[in-house]
Design a protein around this motif. Structure first.
Motif, PDB file in Angstrom:
ATOM      1  N   SER A 355      23.449  34.924  47.962  1.00  0.00           N
ATOM      2  CA  SER A 355      24.412  35.846  47.383  1.00  0.00           C
ATOM      3  C   SER A 355      25.813  35.606  47.941  1.00  0.00           C
ATOM      4  CB  SER A 355      23.993  37.297  47.651  1.00  0.00           C
ATOM      5  OG  SER A 355      24.126  37.593  49.022  1.00  0.00           O
ATOM      6  N   HIS A 356      25.919  34.651  48.846  1.00  0.00           N
ATOM      7  CA  HIS A 356      27.247  34.337  49.383  1.00  0.00           C
ATOM      8  C   HIS A 356      27.974  33.439  48.389  1.00  0.00           C
ATOM      9  CE1 HIS A 356      30.362  32.923  52.086  1.00  0.00           C
ATOM     10  NE2 HIS A 356      29.975  31.682  51.900  1.00  0.00           N
ATOM     11  N   VAL A 357      28.909  34.011  47.679  1.00  0.00           N
ATOM     12  CA  VAL A 357      29.665  33.217  46.705  1.00  0.00           C
ATOM     13  C   VAL A 357      31.142  33.286  47.037  1.00  0.00           C
ATOM     14  CG1 VAL A 357      28.044  33.444  44.795  1.00  0.00           C
ATOM     15  CG2 VAL A 357      29.797  35.179  45.109  1.00  0.00           C
ATOM     16  N   GLY A 358      31.884  32.313  46.551  1.00  0.00           N
ATOM     17  CA  GLY A 358      33.316  32.274  46.839  1.00  0.00           C
ATOM     18  C   GLY A 358      34.119  32.926  45.733  1.00  0.00           C
ATOM     19  N   ASN A 359      33.941  32.428  44.495  1.00  0.00           N
ATOM     20  CA  ASN A 359      34.743  32.978  43.404  1.00  0.00           C
ATOM     21  C   ASN A 359      33.872  33.232  42.183  1.00  0.00           C
ATOM     22  OD1 ASN A 359      34.278  30.534  42.180  1.00  0.00           O
ATOM     23  ND2 ASN A 359      36.367  29.755  42.445  1.00  0.00           N
ATOM     24  N   ALA A 645      34.817  53.277  39.328  1.00  0.00           N
ATOM     25  CA  ALA A 645      35.577  52.026  39.362  1.00  0.00           C
ATOM     26  C   ALA A 645      35.430  51.330  38.017  1.00  0.00           C
ATOM     27  CB  ALA A 645      35.056  51.134  40.477  1.00  0.00           C
ATOM     28  N   GLN A 646      36.565  50.898  37.468  1.00  0.00           N
ATOM     29  CA  GLN A 646      36.521  50.228  36.172  1.00  0.00           C
ATOM     30  C   GLN A 646      37.349  48.947  36.234  1.00  0.00           C
ATOM     31  OE1 GLN A 646      37.840  53.650  33.669  1.00  0.00           O
ATOM     32  NE2 GLN A 646      35.915  53.295  32.641  1.00  0.00           N
ATOM     33  N   PRO A 647      36.997  47.959  35.383  1.00  0.00           N
ATOM     34  CA  PRO A 647      37.756  46.704  35.400  1.00  0.00           C
ATOM     35  C   PRO A 647      39.226  46.965  35.081  1.00  0.00           C
ATOM     36  CG  PRO A 647      35.793  46.490  34.051  1.00  0.00           C
ATOM     37  CD  PRO A 647      35.923  47.944  34.395  1.00  0.00           C
ATOM     38  N   ALA A 648      40.112  46.289  35.827  1.00  0.00           N
ATOM     39  CA  ALA A 648      41.547  46.511  35.661  1.00  0.00           C
ATOM     40  C   ALA A 648      42.296  45.216  35.902  1.00  0.00           C
ATOM     41  CB  ALA A 648      42.011  47.590  36.636  1.00  0.00           C
ATOM     42  N   GLY A 649      41.983  44.195  35.141  1.00  0.00           N
ATOM     43  CA  GLY A 649      42.751  42.962  35.249  1.00  0.00           C
ATOM     44  C   GLY A 649      42.159  41.964  36.243  1.00  0.00           C
ATOM     45  N   PHE A 650      43.004  41.032  36.639  1.00  0.00           N
ATOM     46  CA  PHE A 650      42.583  39.957  37.527  1.00  0.00           C
ATOM     47  C   PHE A 650      43.609  39.732  38.605  1.00  0.00           C
ATOM     48  CE2 PHE A 650      38.900  38.059  35.577  1.00  0.00           C
ATOM     49  CZ  PHE A 650      38.928  38.668  34.340  1.00  0.00           C
ATOM     50  N   GLU A 651      43.168  39.105  39.668  1.00  0.00           N
ATOM     51  CA  GLU A 651      44.100  38.741  40.724  1.00  0.00           C
ATOM     52  C   GLU A 651      43.881  37.270  41.056  1.00  0.00           C
ATOM     53  OE1 GLU A 651      45.118  42.105  43.447  1.00  0.00           O
ATOM     54  OE2 GLU A 651      44.409  40.610  44.889  1.00  0.00           O
ATOM     55  N   GLN A 652      44.987  36.548  41.191  1.00  0.00           N
ATOM     56  CA  GLN A 652      44.883  35.122  41.496  1.00  0.00           C
ATOM     57  C   GLN A 652      44.939  34.900  42.992  1.00  0.00           C
ATOM     58  OE1 GLN A 652      44.478  33.402  38.876  1.00  0.00           O
ATOM     59  NE2 GLN A 652      45.264  34.795  37.323  1.00  0.00           N
ATOM     60  N   THR A 653      44.061  34.100  43.478  1.00  0.00           N
ATOM     61  CA  THR A 653      44.190  33.620  44.855  1.00  0.00           C
ATOM     62  C   THR A 653      43.933  32.129  44.791  1.00  0.00           C
ATOM     63  OG1 THR A 653      41.874  33.725  45.496  1.00  0.00           O
ATOM     64  CG2 THR A 653      43.140  35.765  45.695  1.00  0.00           C
ATOM     65  N   ARG A 655      41.559  30.694  45.697  1.00  0.00           N
ATOM     66  CA  ARG A 655      40.148  30.466  45.421  1.00  0.00           C
ATOM     67  C   ARG A 655      39.843  30.497  43.940  1.00  0.00           C
ATOM     68  NH1 ARG A 655      36.753  34.412  49.316  1.00  0.00           N
ATOM     69  NH2 ARG A 655      35.691  32.794  50.477  1.00  0.00           N
ATOM     70  N   GLY A 656      40.758  31.087  43.214  1.00  0.00           N
ATOM     71  CA  GLY A 656      40.485  31.262  41.794  1.00  0.00           C
ATOM     72  C   GLY A 656      40.878  32.663  41.378  1.00  0.00           C
ATOM     73  N   ALA A 657      40.457  33.029  40.176  1.00  0.00           N
ATOM     74  CA  ALA A 657      40.794  34.358  39.667  1.00  0.00           C
ATOM     75  C   ALA A 657      39.670  35.321  39.986  1.00  0.00           C
ATOM     76  CB  ALA A 657      40.999  34.276  38.163  1.00  0.00           C
ATOM     77  N   PHE A 658      40.015  36.506  40.463  1.00  0.00           N
ATOM     78  CA  PHE A 658      39.013  37.508  40.776  1.00  0.00           C
ATOM     79  C   PHE A 658      39.219  38.728  39.905  1.00  0.00           C
ATOM     80  CE2 PHE A 658      36.840  36.047  44.570  1.00  0.00           C
ATOM     81  CZ  PHE A 658      37.635  34.992  44.944  1.00  0.00           C
ATOM     82  N   PRO A 659      38.155  39.217  39.250  1.00  0.00           N
ATOM     83  CA  PRO A 659      38.316  40.463  38.498  1.00  0.00           C
ATOM     84  C   PRO A 659      38.631  41.591  39.473  1.00  0.00           C
ATOM     85  CG  PRO A 659      36.087  39.598  38.242  1.00  0.00           C
ATOM     86  CD  PRO A 659      36.778  38.726  39.215  1.00  0.00           C
TER      87      PRO A 659
END
Lengths: 830, 202
Positions: A355-359, A645-653, A655-659
């Motif tokens: 379950s250890h994932v990066g992005n 909690a509800q989805p509200a866009g994405f954030e770039q790092t 590592r990639g894009a994170f919801p």
């Protein structure tokens, strides 16, 4: 004088000693004769040894509130015994004014003793825990009905059932009750879900203390040992206002039984071994009681397990350890009770390595893969990622019995909880937890209870201080900020026993809660959310492209419960309950900020949330008599400003894009039905069924909410052989439907497939298929072993070793659920 | 009754005192030491040893659309979606990728050192979309305990004029150190950046 009046009432006389002139001569004759009689009786009372007292009442089944017939009551030390009638009534006549001991016995129950200080004629009810099952254990919880949530009915879990799950956790035990599911993070971490609500909406009360262990976390299991308590009760859909007013989902109550005032030493030891995980454990508890009312109780639990197995592969890094201890000292006197309690809970739990994932690309890979990415050989080692929790409790209870009707209680408790979460890290931080939270809660409460034969009124006040701080040096920005919380308030609860089997209850609670929060915001987040306007004035420090604010957040909440229960025709009871709960947002909902590794998503709180207000109506209809018994419990709740909690866009790092998920308000509607029935087919065969169904929607958008349990149906056939009384067997089936009502919280990510870059849906929303599991349970005993009784039990869970995934398991993307488990248990009662 | 009130009051006040003495200090900020904030690729033309350096850094802010990178090239300009690495045809290049943690500008941490220290648990993989360019292991790279190269240093060979999309990954605890697609490696992605390799004809 009270005594004389009572006697007069019995003789159907009214006090007519008025010396009004106009009636004086006319009334002399009419009062002279009765007055003389009264005088002689009174004199007789004073000079005789007062051996004309009555002691009467009813023997009642505490679970169903129906009368128990044929209980034998005896005044210890004499030959005087009476038997309770068809409606549970008993009556001792011509007793003397002294302290007597009453012994109550009933078929299949151990004898119960009660000390009665008989100064005058009295009425008293005895409530016995009398189960339908051929249970050889009856625990007398209290002399009065447990007035929990006014007249809300509770569900009890029998001692035998509880012992069966002594090696599993509290959440798994509770799943045996309809309307209850578990939200899990892998198999070892499970939280109870009642009527579709969990986390801060479900309260756990142990030994009269509200459990405070960062319950807002979806992967935070309750840090409490079910083996430290004999009595497990569940109240659905209502807070127990005596302890809190913020649990619209419901409350789980764990209590120890009241020891008897005799010289004795008894205990219980359970040895468990299980095949899945090659683990097991031992639970042992001892109680020493003295005739003078002193008692000691000590208990310990030890559990250990290696990697669990799904049907097709080992679930690497899912081992666990648990060590718990509890100790109680008590002194029960006629006028007061004192109880001192200590407990320690410690667990180390491995979290599935895969379950250890990066992005989010890694999450997609896991969703599409049939097997977990990492499968190693079986091991007992608990590596990273893992959780390490410690919970320490100490409490003092003092109860002063002012008289038969009035009682004053005082309670102080202190809990200290530490949660460490370890991830797969690099460099010097390899062995340092990413999360290291300390929560210390001091609670003081005092209550005054007035009760008589039919009514009870409790009012109380409370004060609580809670300190939450993160041990610095984790090298990871705090998921929730440091805060100091102060709470105080009061409550009033009344239960009235009206005529004709009608119980009415009402309760009200007010709570003031103030959070003094120190929160770090990243400058980028601060600018995006335009916090400068509303939070700018709280900034106290700026460092490393972050701003530190100190803000006080205050909530005033009122909660109320009202309801009635009507019993009729000796076998039916109908309860209707309305519960209004105001819940202040918890610290995570307001101030969380961080990455959830196993879900490859970022979560943010909203510091401006309002309190959540829920109206819930429950109907509880029960038939308890004869061969067919059933209980139907439909419910409906409407929440204004429900927080989720509800989805509200994405954030770039890099590592990639994170919801990104953000906490916000919606208005929600929950509706559901719990159904239980038991049919005694023959003397030795019984069929049990329970159905749990719940649906939840956003009231305005009509969209269904996430993580709502699907339809679950449990069936069980229990049978015993009439010739071989010490054996019984249970065949069970659990059917979990595929959840077809769910929101679309999916996102897109781009991947390279067949030499091309394409966008793919990361489907975290679609629930897995439904499934059917079969279980077997065989029980032998009791057998005599020296002066103890010994029982054996063999259980096989998931007999067919079927592979399945559970919608309410947050790690369902990575692996199947566990396969077959064979559990062998030896229980010794000393 | 009176006894109880005094007893309660003293206990209450002592509890209050005990608590209020405790928390008045402001919490220290947590310095995130293992975060990757920047990737740098140095491209050296093996024929004349001339080199260009490309920086990949991502501004953390919300987007409403699905994805899209904002990467900056060495000039510091917003280059829209992709950084372009310009290469000549029929040439050989050395690509060196390094990683930095610039969370604290006063204390820039070279994360490449950490990667090399834990060589068994890291791997760099370049995924190419398009023809005409290939890359291979080369000397100067770090090898893990099993002799697998980490690909921190690689040799790239170009042929004809072409545009190839490249996705570069730093993978933590890969399940395999060899493969042709990202899926083959498993593990958790620590860094994911993309660029376009433009091969110009002479």
């Amino acid at each position: 004088m009270i005594l004389v009046e009572q006697q007069m009432l019995k003789l159907n006389l009214r006090p007519t000693l008025s010396l009004n002139n106009s009636h004086y001569f006319l009334s002399i004759k009419s009062i002279l004769f009765p007055t003389a009689i009264i005088y002689f009786i009174a004199v007789g009372f004073v000079f005789a040894q007062d051996c004309k007292l009555n002691f009467e009442g009813y023997i009642i089944d505490s679970d169903s509130n129906l009368p128990l017939e044929a209980a034998v009551l005896e005044v210890v030390g004499t030959n005087y015994n009476v038997i309770s009638s068809e409606n549970g009534y008993f009556n001792f006549k011509n007793l003397c004014s002294e302290i007597i001991e009453i012994k109550v016995s009933h078929i299949n129950c151990p004898d119960f003793y009660a000390e009665i200080n008989l100064k005058e004629s009295r009425k008293k009810n005895f409530y016995l825990d009398h189960k339908i099952r051929s249970l050889d254990e009856v625990v007398l919880i209290d002399e009065k009905v447990d007035n929990l949530s006014t007249s809300a009915k509770s569900y009890s879990i029998s001692g035998t059932e509880k012992d069966r799950y002594s090696n599993s956790g509290l959440a798994v035990l509770l799943e045996t009750v309809s309307g209850v599911n578990t939200l899990s993070t892998g198999t070892n971490i499970a939280k109870p879900v009642i009527h579709g609500m969990f986390g801060s909406r479900v309260g756990i009360i142990y030994n009269g203390i509200m459990l405070e262990n960062q319950q807002w976390g979806q992967d935070h299991a309750p840090n409490v040992d079910l083996n430290a308590f004999e009595d497990v009760k569940l109240v659905k859909g209502a807070s127990v206002l005596k302890y809190s007013g913020r649990n619209p989902g419901g409350v789980i109550i764990l209590k120890s039984s009241l020891p008897k005032k005799i010289d004795s030493l008894y205990g219980k030891t359970i040895l468990n071994t299980k095949s899945n995980g090659a683990g097991g454990g031992i639970v042992s508890s001892w109680v020493k009681t003295y005739e003078n009312g002193t008692y000691f109780r000590s208990q310990g639990t030890f559990k250990k397990s290696g990697d669990l197995s799904a049907p097709r592969y080992i679930l690497s890094n899912t081992g666990m350890n648990e060590n718990n201890l509890s100790f109680t000292f008590g002194k029960n006197n006629i006028d007061n009770d004192l109880k001192i309690f200590f407990s320690y809970f410690n667990t180390e739990t491995g979290i599935l390595k895969s379950s250890h994932v990066g992005n989010i690309g890694d999450l997609l890979r896991a969703i599409e893969a049939d097997e977990p990415g990492v499968v190693n050989e079986f091991s007992y080692n608990i590596n990273y990622p893992k959780q390490s929790n410690e919970h320490f409790t100490s409490s003092v209870d003092y109860t002063h019995f002012i008289n038969d009707n009035k009682e004053l209680t005082f309670k102080y408790s202190w809990q200290r909880n530490n949660r460490k979460e370890f991830d797969l890290r690099i460099g010097d931080f390899k062995n340092i937890p990413s999360l290291n939270l300390n929560l210390s809660t001091h609670s003081v409460n005092s209550s005054y209870t007035w009760s008589n034969f039919s009514n009870e009124f409790i009012n109380g006040i409370f004060f609580e201080v809670q300190d939450n701080y993160s041990t610095p040096g984790t090298g990871v920005k705090r998921l929730i900020p440091d805060y100091l919380n102060t709470k105080f308030g009061g409550y009033f609860i009344s239960t009235l026993n009206l005529n004709n089997g009608l119980n009415f209850g009402f309760g009200l609670r007010y709570e003031y809660s103030s959070n003094d929060v120190y929160k770090y915001y990243r400058n980028s987040r601060w600018e995006n959310e335009n916090y400068q306007d509303r939070l700018g004035k709280y900034v106290i420090k700026e460092v490393l492209s972050q701003k530190l604010i100190r803000k006080k957040v205050v909530f005033n909440t009122f909660s109320s419960n009202a309801g009635f229960v009507k019993k009729f025709a000796k076998k039916y009871s109908l309860g209707i309950q309305h519960n209004y709960t105001e819940r202040a947002p918890n610290i995570a909902e307001m101030f969380s900020g961080g990455l959830h590794h196993s879900l490859a998503s970022i979560e943010y709180g909203d510091p401006f949330l309002k309190k959540e207000k829920t109206h819930k109506v429950l109907v509880d209809f029960e038939k308890k008599n004869g061969k067919l018994n059933y209980r139907i419990n439909p419910y409906l709740s409407y929440s204004k400003d429900y927080i989720l909690a509800q989805p509200a866009g994405f954030e770039q790092t890099i590592r990639g894009a994170f919801p990104v998920w953000e906490y916000s308000h919606i208005n929600s509607i929950f509706k559901g039905l719990d159904f239980d029935f038991v049919y005694q087919i023959k003397d030795n065969i019984r069929f049990k069924n329970s159905i749990s169904w719940v649906e939840a929607k956003d009231y305005h958008t009509k969209e269904h909410l996430v993580n709502i349990p699907p339809l679950v149906i449990n069936n069980e056939v229990q049978f015993s052989l009439s010739k071989f009384k010490k054996f019984n067997a249970i065949i069970g089936n659990k059917f979990v439907n595929k959840q077809s009502l769910f929101p679309n919280n999916n996102s897109l990510t781009s991947v390279i497939e067949n030499g091309k870059k394409i966008d793919k849906i990361v489907d975290i929303s679609t629930p897995p298929d439904g499934y059917n599991l079969f279980n077997l349970n065989f029980n032998w005993g009791p057998y005599n072993l020296v002066s103890s009784n010994i029982y054996f039990s063999l259980s096989i869970d998931n007999v067919m070793n079927k592979a399945n995934r559970n919608y309410l398991n947050r790690l369902r993307f990575y692996s199947d659920e566990v396969g077959r488990n064979i559990l062998f248990q030896i229980k010794i009662k000393h | 009754m009176f006894k109880n009130i005094y007893f309660k009051a003293t206990l209450l006040s002592s509890v209050l005192l005990f608590i209020s003495c405790d928390k008045d200090d402001t919490p220290e900020a947590e310095n995130e030491m293992e975060v990757f904030t920047k990737a740098v690729i140095k491209v050296t033309n093996l024929s004349d040893n001339s080199s260009d350096t490309y920086e990949f850094e991502v501004e953390e802010h919300d987007h409403d659309h699905d994805h899209g990178f904002i990467a900056m090239n060495q000039e510091g300009e917003d280059h829209g979606d992709h950084t372009e690495i310009e290469l000549e045809s029929s040439s050989e290049y050395k690509f060196e990728i390094t990683f930095l943690n610039e969370s604290d500008p006063n204390n820039v941490i070279d994360m490449t050192e950490e990667v090399i220290e834990e060589k068994d648990e890291h791997h760099v993989f370049y995924e190419l979309i398009g023809d005409g360019i290939s890359y291979d292991t080369t000397s100067g790279d770090t090898l893990d305990s099993d002799g697998n190269p980490l690909n921190l240093v690689t040799k790239w060979t170009t042929t004809n004029a072409t545009v190839v999309d490249v996705e570069a990954y730093l993978i933590h605890i890969p399940t395999s150190k060899t493969g042709t697609t990202r899926d083959d490696f498993g593990g958790a992605t620590d860094v994911e950046i993309e660029f376009e390799a433009h091969v110009e004809s002479e």
